[in-house]
Scaffold this motif. Structure first.
Motif, PDB file in Angstrom:
ATOM      1  N   LEU A  17       6.117  11.600  -4.392  1.00 30.01           N
ATOM      2  CA  LEU A  17       7.168  10.608  -4.098  1.00 30.01           C
ATOM      3  C   LEU A  17       7.970  11.024  -2.874  1.00 30.01           C
ATOM      4  O   LEU A  17       8.362  10.185  -2.054  1.00 30.01           O
ATOM      5  N   ALA A  18       8.216  12.318  -2.756  1.00 30.94           N
ATOM      6  CA  ALA A  18       8.954  12.807  -1.580  1.00 30.94           C
ATOM      7  C   ALA A  18       8.161  12.537  -0.302  1.00 30.94           C
ATOM      8  O   ALA A  18       8.724  12.117   0.717  1.00 30.94           O
ATOM      9  N   ILE A  19       6.855  12.760  -0.356  1.00 31.27           N
ATOM     10  CA  ILE A  19       6.016  12.508   0.824  1.00 31.27           C
ATOM     11  C   ILE A  19       6.040  11.011   1.171  1.00 31.27           C
ATOM     12  O   ILE A  19       6.158  10.616   2.335  1.00 31.27           O
ATOM     13  N   GLN A  20       5.932  10.189   0.111  1.00 26.04           N
ATOM     14  CA  GLN A  20       6.000   8.745   0.342  1.00 26.04           C
ATOM     15  C   GLN A  20       7.309   8.381   1.050  1.00 26.04           C
ATOM     16  O   GLN A  20       7.317   7.615   2.014  1.00 26.04           O
ATOM     17  N   ALA A  21       8.409   8.961   0.575  1.00 29.03           N
ATOM     18  CA  ALA A  21       9.722   8.657   1.160  1.00 29.03           C
ATOM     19  C   ALA A  21       9.792   9.131   2.615  1.00 29.03           C
ATOM     20  O   ALA A  21      10.242   8.402   3.502  1.00 29.03           O
ATOM     21  N   GLU A  22       9.293  10.354   2.846  1.00 23.41           N
ATOM     22  CA  GLU A  22       9.355  10.915   4.204  1.00 23.41           C
ATOM     23  C   GLU A  22       8.547  10.079   5.193  1.00 23.41           C
ATOM     24  O   GLU A  22       8.961   9.838   6.311  1.00 23.41           O
ATOM     25  N   ARG A  23       7.353   9.656   4.766  1.00 25.76           N
ATOM     26  CA  ARG A  23       6.436   8.985   5.700  1.00 25.76           C
ATOM     27  C   ARG A  23       6.585   7.473   5.727  1.00 25.76           C
ATOM     28  O   ARG A  23       5.867   6.800   6.474  1.00 25.76           O
ATOM     29  N   SER A  24       7.470   6.946   4.895  1.00 28.08           N
ATOM     30  CA  SER A  24       7.571   5.492   4.789  1.00 28.08           C
ATOM     31  C   SER A  24       7.861   4.844   6.151  1.00 28.08           C
ATOM     32  O   SER A  24       8.713   5.309   6.904  1.00 28.08           O
ATOM     33  N   ASP A  25       7.144   3.773   6.426  1.00 26.34           N
ATOM     34  CA  ASP A  25       7.389   3.020   7.660  1.00 26.34           C
ATOM     35  C   ASP A  25       8.140   1.715   7.354  1.00 26.34           C
ATOM     36  O   ASP A  25       8.119   0.790   8.145  1.00 26.34           O
ATOM     37  N   ALA A  26       8.772   1.684   6.192  1.00 26.69           N
ATOM     38  CA  ALA A  26       9.448   0.448   5.764  1.00 26.69           C
ATOM     39  C   ALA A  26      10.518   0.042   6.767  1.00 26.69           C
ATOM     40  O   ALA A  26      11.233   0.885   7.297  1.00 26.69           O
ATOM     41  N   ASP A  64       0.839  -1.186   0.000  1.00 26.05           N
ATOM     42  CA  ASP A  64       0.000   0.000   0.000  1.00 26.05           C
ATOM     43  C   ASP A  64       0.875   1.237   0.000  1.00 26.05           C
ATOM     44  O   ASP A  64       1.939   1.236   0.596  1.00 26.05           O
ATOM     45  N   VAL A  65       0.357   2.280  -0.636  1.00 28.15           N
ATOM     46  CA  VAL A  65       1.131   3.515  -0.649  1.00 28.15           C
ATOM     47  C   VAL A  65       0.460   4.540   0.250  1.00 28.15           C
ATOM     48  O   VAL A  65      -0.690   4.385   0.656  1.00 28.15           O
ATOM     49  N   ASP A  66       1.193   5.598   0.539  1.00 31.52           N
ATOM     50  CA  ASP A  66       0.692   6.635   1.422  1.00 31.52           C
ATOM     51  C   ASP A  66      -0.579   7.268   0.842  1.00 31.52           C
ATOM     52  O   ASP A  66      -0.716   7.419  -0.377  1.00 31.52           O
ATOM     53  N   SER A  82      12.882  -2.229   5.993  1.00 27.48           N
ATOM     54  CA  SER A  82      14.093  -2.690   5.299  1.00 27.48           C
ATOM     55  C   SER A  82      14.250  -1.885   4.023  1.00 27.48           C
ATOM     56  O   SER A  82      13.262  -1.360   3.484  1.00 27.48           O
ATOM     57  N   PRO A  83      15.479  -1.771   3.521  1.00 25.01           N
ATOM     58  CA  PRO A  83      15.689  -1.044   2.264  1.00 25.01           C
ATOM     59  C   PRO A  83      14.837  -1.610   1.125  1.00 25.01           C
ATOM     60  O   PRO A  83      14.275  -0.857   0.330  1.00 25.01           O
ATOM     61  N   ALA A  84      14.715  -2.929   1.081  1.00 27.42           N
ATOM     62  CA  ALA A  84      13.927  -3.543  -0.010  1.00 27.42           C
ATOM     63  C   ALA A  84      12.460  -3.121   0.089  1.00 27.42           C
ATOM     64  O   ALA A  84      11.818  -2.817  -0.928  1.00 27.42           O
ATOM     65  N   ALA A  85      11.932  -3.070   1.327  1.00 26.91           N
ATOM     66  CA  ALA A  85      10.525  -2.666   1.511  1.00 26.91           C
ATOM     67  C   ALA A  85      10.338  -1.203   1.127  1.00 26.91           C
ATOM     68  O   ALA A  85       9.333  -0.836   0.501  1.00 26.91           O
ATOM     69  N   PHE A  86      11.322  -0.389   1.470  1.00 19.02           N
ATOM     70  CA  PHE A  86      11.251   1.038   1.106  1.00 19.02           C
ATOM     71  C   PHE A  86      11.192   1.182  -0.416  1.00 19.02           C
ATOM     72  O   PHE A  86      10.359   1.902  -0.963  1.00 19.02           O
ATOM     73  N   GLN A  87      12.088   0.484  -1.092  1.00 18.40           N
ATOM     74  CA  GLN A  87      12.138   0.581  -2.554  1.00 18.40           C
ATOM     75  C   GLN A  87      10.839   0.080  -3.188  1.00 18.40           C
ATOM     76  O   GLN A  87      10.343   0.665  -4.153  1.00 18.40           O
ATOM     77  N   ARG A  88      10.284  -0.978  -2.600  1.00 18.12           N
ATOM     78  CA  ARG A  88       9.005  -1.503  -3.115  1.00 18.12           C
ATOM     79  C   ARG A  88       7.917  -0.445  -2.987  1.00 18.12           C
ATOM     80  O   ARG A  88       7.128  -0.225  -3.899  1.00 18.12           O
ATOM     81  N   LEU A  95       8.223   2.822  -2.826  1.00 14.78           N
ATOM     82  CA  LEU A  95       8.447   3.942  -3.763  1.00 14.78           C
ATOM     83  C   LEU A  95       8.069   3.539  -5.177  1.00 14.78           C
ATOM     84  O   LEU A  95       7.464   4.319  -5.925  1.00 14.78           O
ATOM     85  N   ARG A  96       8.393   2.325  -5.563  1.00 15.60           N
ATOM     86  CA  ARG A  96       8.060   1.879  -6.925  1.00 15.60           C
ATOM     87  C   ARG A  96       6.544   1.747  -7.091  1.00 15.60           C
ATOM     88  O   ARG A  96       5.991   2.100  -8.132  1.00 15.60           O
ATOM     89  N   THR A  97       5.894   1.263  -6.046  1.00 16.63           N
ATOM     90  CA  THR A  97       4.436   1.140  -6.127  1.00 16.63           C
ATOM     91  C   THR A  97       3.796   2.533  -6.200  1.00 16.63           C
ATOM     92  O   THR A  97       2.832   2.756  -6.946  1.00 16.63           O
ATOM     93  N   ALA A  98       4.349   3.461  -5.429  1.00 16.88           N
ATOM     94  CA  ALA A  98       3.839   4.838  -5.475  1.00 16.88           C
ATOM     95  C   ALA A  98       4.000   5.401  -6.887  1.00 16.88           C
ATOM     96  O   ALA A  98       3.085   6.024  -7.445  1.00 16.88           O
ATOM     97  N   ALA A  99       5.175   5.165  -7.488  1.00 11.90           N
ATOM     98  CA  ALA A  99       5.429   5.672  -8.845  1.00 11.90           C
ATOM     99  C   ALA A  99       4.431   5.073  -9.832  1.00 11.90           C
ATOM    100  O   ALA A  99       3.890   5.766 -10.698  1.00 11.90           O
ATOM    101  N   LYS A 100       4.157   3.786  -9.680  1.00  2.00           N
ATOM    102  CA  LYS A 100       3.220   3.117 -10.598  1.00  2.00           C
ATOM    103  C   LYS A 100       1.810   3.697 -10.427  1.00  2.00           C
ATOM    104  O   LYS A 100       1.102   3.934 -11.397  1.00  2.00           O
ATOM    105  N   THR A 101       1.420   3.935  -9.182  1.00  4.22           N
ATOM    106  CA  THR A 101       0.096   4.514  -8.910  1.00  4.22           C
ATOM    107  C   THR A 101      -0.045   5.875  -9.587  1.00  4.22           C
ATOM    108  O   THR A 101      -1.076   6.185 -10.193  1.00  4.22           O
ATOM    109  N   LEU A 102       1.003   6.678  -9.503  1.00  9.61           N
ATOM    110  CA  LEU A 102       0.966   8.013 -10.115  1.00  9.61           C
ATOM    111  C   LEU A 102       0.993   7.907 -11.639  1.00  9.61           C
ATOM    112  O   LEU A 102       0.284   8.632 -12.345  1.00  9.61           O
TER     113      LEU A 102
END
Ligand code: RUB
Length: 331
Positions: free
Chosen positions: A43-52, A12-14, A54-60, A62-69
């Motif tokens: 994308l910046a908001i997603q990065a700031e608020r991410s509760d990931a 899920d994305v922010d 692990s790095p892999a979860a963070f990247q996932r 961000l990529r999902t957010a990009a796809k949604t947009l």
């Protein structure tokens, strides 16, 4: 809110990303440059608020957010170009590093976008002389930047503003120009050819520029350009390099968005036409949002890197987007 469900593979994305995607799809946020800016911010908001965790979860995320947009509107290439640019800056071994590099990259993108528009405006203003009359179509912040810079140079400019059916973005243009004190004549789209006799330039923006110099912009631009050529009025396209469509270098075509019937024919008006047969499927409405103007009808493409004859834009495109592109989230 961020949620990660590794068990079923969904991410899920922010909520802010979902809101921005909705605003773009519903055209509360519109225009290619504004869409790009809003996507980078999301994308910046997603990065700031991410509760990931692990790095892999963070990247996932961000990529999902990009796809949604990305999946909101298909024609303005500034959107995938913005997403790709931000995601390419996502670097680091820890979540904290990834967060920092991604937000910094988004910030850099947004600052550069704003600066590019100012620079483009100064270059475009050189084509406008004191006393010129400019005909506009739709609402383009890049095109308006040229007029703003000409006004700052002390030139007097008048505008003939096409209404731009069905969404009437011409009203937004007219409002901005009146705020700057520019005399505006608003005309319906069908009156454009008549009023071209009074215009010194046609000035439009772009959603995408193809490698052959074709300009993809609001529906009606191509007809306007053909008429302008016939009347001897030069056509100037104001487009930051973020509007250059790299995939067209390998022959891909630009998808033209088809929008809902209701924008053209609201249900009550449809009922007027087919009152006796409300379910009449013999009446269909086509509502393409954009069209393609061939390079031979365009005099100059004005970017922040200078102005170009449309046929030579591919050189700049190669320089800026030399590498392969791929989907924005596959960087
Ligand atoms: O066609 C439109 C907007 O279409 P819509 O209203 O359907 O989004 C604009 O001319 C370009 O996007 C350029 O705008 P800008 O110069 O602001 O990027």
């Amino acid at each position: 809110m961020n949620e990660n469900h590794p068990s079923d593979g969904t991410v899920d994305v922010d909520a802010a990303v979902v809101d921005t995607a909705d605003d773009i799809a519903e055209m509360r946020i519109r225009g290619a440059a504004t869409i790009a800016d809003a996507a980078a911010e999301a994308l910046a908001i997603q990065a700031e608020r991410s509760d990931a965790d692990s790095p892999a979860a963070f990247q996932r995320q961000l990529r999902t957010a990009a796809k949604t947009l990305y999946e909101t509107r298909p024609t303005a290439v500034s959107l995938p170009n913005a997403l790709r640019y931000v995601l390419r800056g996502m670097e680091g071994e820890t979540v904290a590093d990834l967060r920092e590099t991604t937000t910094a990259r988004a910030e850099e993108f947004r600052t550069d976008l704003e600066q590019a528009q100012v620079t483009l405006g100064e270059i475009g203003a050189n084509r406008l002389r004191d006393g010129d009359v400019v005909m506009t179509h739709c609402h383009s912040t890049d095109a308006l930047s040229c007029i703003e810079a000409a006004l700052e140079d002390g030139k007097e400019i008048e505008a003939i503003v096409k209404e731009t059916r069905p969404r009437k973005q011409g009203h937004i243009t007219a409002r901005q120009l009146r705020e700057w004190g520019v005399p505006v004549t608003l005309v319906v789209d069908n009156a454009a050819r008549r009023y071209l006799d009074e215009a010194d330039h046609v000035l439009v923006g772009a959603d995408s520029i193809a490698a052959d110099g074709s300009v993809i912009n609001k529906i009606g631009t191509s007809g306007l350009a053909v008429n302008a050529r016939e009347r001897g009025v030069p056509v100037m396209v104001a487009a930051q390099t973020i509007k250059l469509h790299p995939d067209t270098m390998t022959g891909q075509t630009v998808e033209i968005e088809m929008r809902a019937e209701e924008e053209v024919l609201p249900p009550e008006e449809r009922a007027d036409i087919v009152a006796d047969a409300p379910n009449d499927d013999g009446l269909s409405v086509e509502n393409p949002a954009f069209d393609v103007t061939p390079p031979r009808h365009v005099d100059a493409i004005v970017t922040e890197r200078g102005q170009f004859p449309p046929e030579s834009i591919v050189t700049l495109m190669r320089e800026l987007f030399g590498e392969t592109t791929g989907e924005p989230w596959e960087v």
